[in-house]
Design an enzyme around this catalytic site. Structure first.
Site, short mmCIF file in Angstrom:
data_model
loop_
_atom_site.label_atom_id
_atom_site.label_comp_id
_atom_site.label_asym_id
_atom_site.label_seq_id
_atom_site.Cartn_x
_atom_site.Cartn_y
_atom_site.Cartn_z
N ASP A 1 70.42 -17.21 -58.20
CA ASP A 1 70.80 -16.15 -56.69
C ASP A 1 71.76 -17.43 -55.43
O ASP A 1 71.81 -16.32 -54.67
CB ASP A 1 69.63 -16.29 -56.21
N GLU B 1 65.62 -30.28 -55.39
CA GLU B 1 67.61 -30.47 -54.97
C GLU B 1 67.55 -31.59 -53.81
O GLU B 1 66.45 -31.06 -51.97
CB GLU B 1 67.96 -29.26 -54.17
O1 KIV Z 1 70.93 -20.49 -57.03
C1 KIV Z 1 71.13 -21.52 -57.50
O2 KIV Z 1 72.21 -21.49 -57.59
C2 KIV Z 1 69.80 -23.19 -57.74
C3 KIV Z 1 70.64 -24.20 -57.88
C4 KIV Z 1 71.70 -24.37 -56.29
C5 KIV Z 1 69.67 -25.44 -58.07
O3 KIV Z 1 69.05 -22.36 -57.43
#
Ligand code: KIV
Length: 289
Positions: free
Chosen positions: A67, A204
């Site tokens: 997202d 993260e």
């Molecule tokens: O939405 C995304 O791209 C993510 C990554 C940063 C892990 O959740």
């Protein structure tokens, strides 16, 4: 020397796959075998058919229809405005371009917070769009959701640490799990999600030592982003590593376009760096222990 000529042989084929040598489709079983073999998993975001096809050809193991597309594609300041319909659309696009990588799609904000039933319905929509696994953010309250999805045959990737859908509650994009109590809570959340059947866990912006400890304890595959080098794999937002993101990028990002003659070469260099352990470089990016 080009990234291609130094591409490592991996458990399931060369990291510099071309159209002439299609890879075996990635499966959960194969991802677990990578962990067992100590081979790092390379993941990148992909939001459309062209990038999914290119990343697949470059040897990326897992594609994430994240997202984050709300920020890098749509120009929003956060991921919060992204809708389930938009995620379904982008998952369909990425699935059409992908041939062999494992395809994960994010449940967007508001599509699973309501109830287990809502989480199941939203996940079904993403799986029918072509996802092979769904990702949801948060710990504690997400455990019954993860268990319900896994019981229904829907593979689950959890996401702990800095969870962008909670950016306002967390007070910004900042490192999580720094003090002992927060670290213990994160470890407990990871353990509960693993026990509920989550097969993958994105960590993260957490300290490297904590990410390493959770990776040793978690039964599945951990994927780090800004979490040091001791997770089972790495993920970056494609636009960040190609240096086409608007505005400042997080400190842990490396610009793989530097010295790369093409986008394909940049992605191959990323796969190579993840597989050989040269990305991330904790000395350069200053991870906290
Ligand atoms: O939405 C995304 O791209 C993510 C990554 C940063 C892990 O959740």
């Amino acid at each position: 020397m080009s990234a291609e000529s130094t591409a490592p042989q991996t458990l399931y084929g060369s990291a510099s796959n071309s159209d002439a040598a299609p890879r075996k489709p990635m499966t959960l079983h194969r991802l677990r075998a990578l962990r067992e073999a100590g081979e790092k998993v390379a993941m990148l975001t992909a939001y459309d058919a062209a990038s999914a096809s290119l990343l697949d050809a470059a040897g990326v193991d897992c594609l994430l229809v994240g997202d984050s597309l709300g920020m890098v594609m749509q120009g929003h300041a956060s991921t919060l405005p992204v809708t389930l319909e938009q995620m379904v659309y982008h998952t369909q696009c990425a699935a059409r371009g992908n041939r062999s990588a494992w395809l994960i799609a994010d449940l967007p904000f508001g599509s699973y917070q309501g109830s287990v039933e809502q989480a199941i319905a939203s996940s079904v929509a993403l799986m029918q769009a072509g996802a092979q696994m769904i990702k949801l953010e948060g710990g504690g309250w997400t455990v019954p959701l993860a268990a319900a999805l896994v019981a229904r045959g829907i593979p689950v990737c959890a996401h702990l640490g800095l969870t962008p859908q909670s950016v306002h509650a967390l007070g910004g994009y900042r490192i999580q799990g720094r003090d002992a109590q927060a670290a213990d809570t994160l470890r407990q959340h990871a353990s509960d999600l693993g026990a509920a059947g989550a097969a993958m866990l994105v960590l993260e912006l957490v300290p490297s030592d904590l990410a390493a400890r959770i990776s040793a304890e978690f039964p599945g595959i951990t994927i780090g982003i800004g979490a040091g080098s001791r997770t089972h794999g790495q993920v970056l937002v494609l636009h960040d590593m190609l240096d086409i993101t608007r505005g400042p990028k997080p400190r842990f990002v490396r610009n793989f376009m530097l010295g790369a003659p093409s986008v394909l070469d940049a992605v191959r260099a990323y796969v190579h760096a993840v597989k050989t352990g040269t990305f991330p470089d904790e000395a350069v990016h200053g991870y906290t222990a």
